[in-house]
Scaffold this active site. Sequence first.
Site, PDB file in Angstrom:
ATOM      1  N   GLU A  92      10.716   3.698 -17.816  1.00  0.00           N
ATOM      2  CA  GLU A  92      12.172   3.743 -17.504  1.00  0.00           C
ATOM      3  C   GLU A  92      12.597   3.574 -15.957  1.00  0.00           C
ATOM      4  OE1 GLU A  92      11.815   7.057 -15.285  1.00  0.00           O
ATOM      5  OE2 GLU A  92      10.356   6.560 -17.007  1.00  0.00           O
ATOM      6  N   GLU A 124       8.599   3.998 -14.589  1.00  0.00           N
ATOM      7  CA  GLU A 124       8.368   2.632 -14.877  1.00  0.00           C
ATOM      8  C   GLU A 124       7.291   2.504 -15.719  1.00  0.00           C
ATOM      9  OE1 GLU A 124       6.876   0.675 -11.206  1.00  0.00           O
ATOM     10  OE2 GLU A 124       8.675   1.484  -9.982  1.00  0.00           O
TER      11      GLU A 124
END
Length: 560
Positions: free
Chosen positions: A384, A527
Amino acid sequence: MRERRDIRNGFRPDPIPHEVLLRVLEAAHTAPSVGHSQPWDFVVIRSEETRRAMHELAMRQRDAYAKSLPKGRAKQFKELKIEAILETPVNIVVTADPTRGGRHTLGRHTQPQMAPYSSALAVENLWLAARAEGLGVGWVSFFDEREMVRELGLPEHLEVVAYLCVGYVDEFPEEPELMKAGWSKRRPLSWVVHEEAYGRRTLPGGDPHNLLQETLRGIRPLDAKALGEAWERQKRMTKPSGALGMLEIISAQLSGLSRQCPPPIPEPASVAIFAGDHGVHAQGVTAWPQEVTAQMVANFLGGGAVCNAFAGQVGAEVCVVDVGVASDLPSTPGLLPRKVRAGTGDFTVGPALTREEVLRAIEVGIETARDLVAAGNKALLTGEMGIANTTVSAALVSIYTGADPAEVTGRGTGINDEMHARKIDVVRRGLELHQPDAADPIGVLSAFGGLEHAAIAGLLLGGASLRTPVILDGVSAGAAALVARAIAPEVLAACIAGHRSAEPGHVAALNKLGLRPLVDLDLRLGEGTGALLALPVVQSAARAMHEVATFDSAGVTEKN
Ligand SMILES: Cc1cc2nc3c(=O)[nH]c(=O)nc-3n(C[C@H](O)[C@H](O)[C@H](O)COP(=O)(O)O)c2cc1C
């Protein structure tokens, strides 16, 4: 139609009689076409010299494509045959002439692509007629189109629609070769038929259902039989019982999830990075400006972020999904544009999202899971990106663990004491304003967001319904998993905690979920980086089940 197949293997060298080839070409020539423009030409190639030249061009493109693949995919691709140019007696080039029919071709006025579409219909006719004649056809698209036009000496104004390898074969496999090789899966018809409006999925005669309801129906607990077989096999493997510790639990989970022992090795794998912005950013909860979300998305797509380095190392694909970035993002290869809205509302002043928006973001996650699994991925990883999203995660974790905001609100990307105190206060104010009901997970996401949390929850639910493991990243994934569990408790059957982040809320979330993280290295980046590091551990757990000998097979004496 069901028996038509794309064929690349098993061609016989027998020549094709002229009358047979004529019937096949006549079938192609009866295809429908825009404005009856019949834009196709068929160039029949038999010359070995020309076929060799075309083969060389295709091999060059094959190499370039192989180099572009993540390692997990490249391994699979190496085993695939993608053309039969030299093994077939006849190759047919199908072209489209975009100028045919003149300037006023009926129906091509606003859609110039109708010319090559018409030629593609001729290809389908040719393919079906060839099947009826016992001829195999293999479509090769590993060409640079202009290079091909030059090599074949075609008029420059023509477009090449298809390069087909045609010859007699002994059999037509029942399933596409790519499916048999595990490269892809067939998408069910029910995924693609919509009644009246896009999203109202149903088959004719059925009731329109929403995607979430359909997904929930597919989520099942771990299969007891496969689980039992896995435990039994662990005991028989040439190692002391329990010596693989947590990996034995993971491989049993993978068996129960897939209903197979040994379970499929979770490769290839893809990390889905959902990006979204947050209205609560306005409250000064982070030192980073909001535009960094979009800038980091560009960095992921350019291959320059930590997630790219880790994905490269472990052979995973990076898939970036814009589910709610505040600014417009340029269309870029690798980016899935699925914006539900341009950032959430500030949860300290009102709801972050409407319930409808929450459902749409969850659907984005479910559809991402479907697409990645249908494309052959055997493990999904969450990732994310969203400046200010640890504030939202803290609120969600507080709601689902009952912990005080001060215990589960961390320093995210690194903030000073003053900002940290403000962040805790912001979470507290949000909880007071919305008085969230944990039993209403859609309501909770509507109050706080975020779009990426909702999408991750959808990815987990989608993965579970497709019996595909999902490796969770850090605190946002943990928060999303708590919400997903409130929607469907059995979702945890598919969840593996990739790592433990330095965010305090993550520990609380994992404890509540009962998940033990595989990697614990003080990462706090997001991430998908923690999930990526855990991927080889999960793959090793499954591989051990496949490759480690048993005491009986290896003739090793067991402990007394
Ligand atoms: C437009 C198009 C291009 C294709 N290009 C290739 C190709 O370059 N190499 C290949 O091996 N197969 C190619 N195929 C075949 C597909 O892989 C195949 O149609 C698909 O896997 C489904 O299998 P089936 O046709 O046997 O049902 C192509 C098919 C189409 C429709």
